[in-house]
Design a protein around this motif. Structure first.
Motif, mmCIF file in Angstrom:
data_model
loop_
_atom_site.group_PDB
_atom_site.id
_atom_site.type_symbol
_atom_site.label_atom_id
_atom_site.label_comp_id
_atom_site.label_asym_id
_atom_site.label_seq_id
_atom_site.Cartn_x
_atom_site.Cartn_y
_atom_site.Cartn_z
ATOM 1 N N SER A 96 0.817 -1.221 0.000
ATOM 2 C CA SER A 96 0.000 0.000 0.000
ATOM 3 C C SER A 96 0.849 1.270 0.000
ATOM 4 O O SER A 96 0.442 2.283 -0.590
ATOM 5 C CB SER A 96 -0.978 -0.002 1.178
ATOM 6 N N THR A 97 2.026 1.250 0.609
ATOM 7 C CA THR A 97 2.888 2.434 0.580
ATOM 8 C C THR A 97 3.334 2.726 -0.842
ATOM 9 O O THR A 97 3.315 3.883 -1.289
ATOM 10 C CB THR A 97 4.112 2.251 1.495
ATOM 11 N N ARG A 98 3.719 1.693 -1.575
ATOM 12 C CA ARG A 98 4.134 1.907 -2.963
ATOM 13 C C ARG A 98 2.960 2.404 -3.810
ATOM 14 O O ARG A 98 3.134 3.273 -4.674
ATOM 15 C CB ARG A 98 4.734 0.629 -3.540
ATOM 16 N N ILE A 99 1.766 1.887 -3.556
ATOM 17 C CA ILE A 99 0.584 2.353 -4.291
ATOM 18 C C ILE A 99 0.337 3.830 -3.982
ATOM 19 O O ILE A 99 0.037 4.618 -4.887
ATOM 20 C CB ILE A 99 -0.663 1.507 -3.940
ATOM 21 N N LYS A 100 0.479 4.224 -2.734
ATOM 22 C CA LYS A 100 0.295 5.631 -2.368
ATOM 23 C C LYS A 100 1.315 6.514 -3.077
ATOM 24 O O LYS A 100 0.983 7.614 -3.545
ATOM 25 C CB LYS A 100 0.398 5.805 -0.852
ATOM 26 N N ILE A 101 2.544 6.048 -3.162
ATOM 27 C CA ILE A 101 3.583 6.809 -3.861
ATOM 28 C C ILE A 101 3.220 6.943 -5.337
ATOM 29 O O ILE A 101 3.289 8.040 -5.909
ATOM 30 C CB ILE A 101 4.965 6.151 -3.697
ATOM 31 N N LEU A 102 2.811 5.842 -5.941
ATOM 32 C CA LEU A 102 2.437 5.892 -7.359
ATOM 33 C C LEU A 102 1.274 6.843 -7.588
ATOM 34 O O LEU A 102 1.270 7.600 -8.561
ATOM 35 C CB LEU A 102 2.097 4.485 -7.869
ATOM 36 N N ALA B 121 11.587 -1.770 -10.747
ATOM 37 C CA ALA B 121 10.479 -2.405 -11.474
ATOM 38 C C ALA B 121 10.078 -1.584 -12.705
ATOM 39 O O ALA B 121 9.115 -1.925 -13.391
ATOM 40 C CB ALA B 121 9.283 -2.592 -10.546
ATOM 41 N N LYS B 122 10.791 -0.503 -12.953
ATOM 42 C CA LYS B 122 10.531 0.393 -14.098
ATOM 43 C C LYS B 122 9.136 1.015 -14.032
ATOM 44 O O LYS B 122 8.476 1.218 -15.046
ATOM 45 C CB LYS B 122 10.736 -0.336 -15.425
ATOM 46 N N LEU B 123 8.702 1.325 -12.809
ATOM 47 C CA LEU B 123 7.413 1.983 -12.613
ATOM 48 C C LEU B 123 7.572 3.474 -12.398
ATOM 49 O O LEU B 123 6.645 4.240 -12.647
ATOM 50 C CB LEU B 123 6.655 1.345 -11.441
ATOM 51 N N VAL B 124 8.735 3.892 -11.916
ATOM 52 C CA VAL B 124 9.022 5.321 -11.771
ATOM 53 C C VAL B 124 10.373 5.622 -12.405
ATOM 54 O O VAL B 124 11.224 4.743 -12.563
ATOM 55 C CB VAL B 124 9.020 5.806 -10.295
ATOM 56 N N LYS B 125 10.550 6.873 -12.770
ATOM 57 C CA LYS B 125 11.824 7.360 -13.302
ATOM 58 C C LYS B 125 12.177 8.631 -12.544
ATOM 59 O O LYS B 125 11.346 9.173 -11.803
ATOM 60 C CB LYS B 125 11.726 7.612 -14.807
ATOM 61 N N PHE B 126 13.387 9.092 -12.706
ATOM 62 C CA PHE B 126 13.800 10.313 -12.002
ATOM 63 C C PHE B 126 14.625 11.188 -12.908
ATOM 64 O O PHE B 126 15.169 10.739 -13.912
ATOM 65 C CB PHE B 126 14.577 9.969 -10.732
ATOM 66 N N LYS B 127 14.675 12.459 -12.519
ATOM 67 C CA LYS B 127 15.563 13.401 -13.206
ATOM 68 C C LYS B 127 16.108 14.366 -12.166
ATOM 69 O O LYS B 127 15.440 14.692 -11.180
ATOM 70 C CB LYS B 127 14.837 14.135 -14.330
ATOM 71 N N ARG B 128 17.321 14.782 -12.402
ATOM 72 C CA ARG B 128 17.972 15.749 -11.507
ATOM 73 C C ARG B 128 17.654 17.163 -11.960
ATOM 74 O O ARG B 128 17.621 17.461 -13.143
ATOM 75 C CB ARG B 128 19.480 15.561 -11.531
ATOM 76 N N SER B 129 17.446 18.002 -10.956
ATOM 77 C CA SER B 129 17.275 19.428 -11.212
ATOM 78 C C SER B 129 18.054 20.146 -10.113
ATOM 79 O O SER B 129 17.565 20.287 -8.989
ATOM 80 C CB SER B 129 15.794 19.800 -11.178
ATOM 81 N N GLY B 130 19.282 20.528 -10.428
ATOM 82 C CA GLY B 130 20.157 21.096 -9.408
ATOM 83 C C GLY B 130 20.507 20.034 -8.397
ATOM 84 O O GLY B 130 20.971 18.955 -8.746
ATOM 85 N N ARG C 269 0.372 4.559 -15.590
ATOM 86 C CA ARG C 269 -0.862 5.336 -15.401
ATOM 87 C C ARG C 269 -2.087 4.477 -15.737
ATOM 88 O O ARG C 269 -3.070 4.464 -15.017
ATOM 89 C CB ARG C 269 -0.804 6.583 -16.291
ATOM 90 N N THR C 270 -2.006 3.724 -16.820
ATOM 91 C CA THR C 270 -3.114 2.866 -17.247
ATOM 92 C C THR C 270 -3.365 1.747 -16.241
ATOM 93 O O THR C 270 -4.516 1.453 -15.896
ATOM 94 C CB THR C 270 -2.826 2.278 -18.646
ATOM 95 N N ILE C 271 -2.294 1.109 -15.768
ATOM 96 C CA ILE C 271 -2.433 0.033 -14.782
ATOM 97 C C ILE C 271 -3.129 0.557 -13.534
ATOM 98 O O ILE C 271 -4.059 -0.067 -13.009
ATOM 99 C CB ILE C 271 -1.065 -0.581 -14.424
ATOM 100 N N LEU C 272 -2.694 1.720 -13.037
ATOM 101 C CA LEU C 272 -3.309 2.309 -11.847
ATOM 102 C C LEU C 272 -4.775 2.651 -12.092
ATOM 103 O O LEU C 272 -5.637 2.365 -11.253
ATOM 104 C CB LEU C 272 -2.555 3.567 -11.410
ATOM 105 N N SER C 273 -5.069 3.262 -13.228
ATOM 106 C CA SER C 273 -6.440 3.643 -13.550
ATOM 107 C C SER C 273 -7.337 2.425 -13.668
ATOM 108 O O SER C 273 -8.462 2.408 -13.123
ATOM 109 C CB SER C 273 -6.487 4.445 -14.861
ATOM 110 N N MET C 274 -6.860 1.402 -14.362
ATOM 111 C CA MET C 274 -7.657 0.196 -14.541
ATOM 112 C C MET C 274 -7.867 -0.522 -13.204
ATOM 113 O O MET C 274 -8.947 -1.038 -12.926
ATOM 114 C CB MET C 274 -7.006 -0.738 -15.556
#
Length: 108
Positions: free
Chosen positions: A34-40, A74-83, A96-101
């Protein structure tokens, strides 16, 4: 002998290889927390840094970072640096589709 031999044969021919089924099962295990779902779902709304996510979920940054690492692997999130900050977002529209469905199914 199966009662419906042709049907059984058709299903067997269309079964993905076991390796893919194991990978799919592992992917769904990641959604089993559930924590990972909340993050997503937080990332569903906006790109966020660890401290933002920690505040939204009322968790410490270390716990959030640990879960983000699992989601990233798991390739569900990505990141980018900003400063000095690192911003996380959903990896692609598939997530997004998996979560919505999933939510549609739960709300039925």
């Amino acid at each position: 002998m199966a009662a419906h031999e042709e049907l059984v044969e058709q299903v067997l021919q269309n079964q993905p290889e076991d390796e893919y089924l194991y990978d799919l099962a592992e992917l769904f295990k990641v959604f089993g927390d559930s924590t990972r779902i909340k993050i997503l779902y937080a990332l569903f709304e906006s790109e966020l840094c660890v401290s933002d996510i920690a505040q939204i979920l009322n968790l410490n940054q270390s716990a959030v970072s640990h879960q983000l690492r699992i989601l990233k692997d798991a390739k569900l999130v990505k990141f980018k640096r900003s400063g000095k900050s690192i911003f996380y977002s959903l990896d692609d529209d598939h997530v997004r589709t998996i979560l919505s469905m999933g939510m549609d199914h739960v709300e039925e």
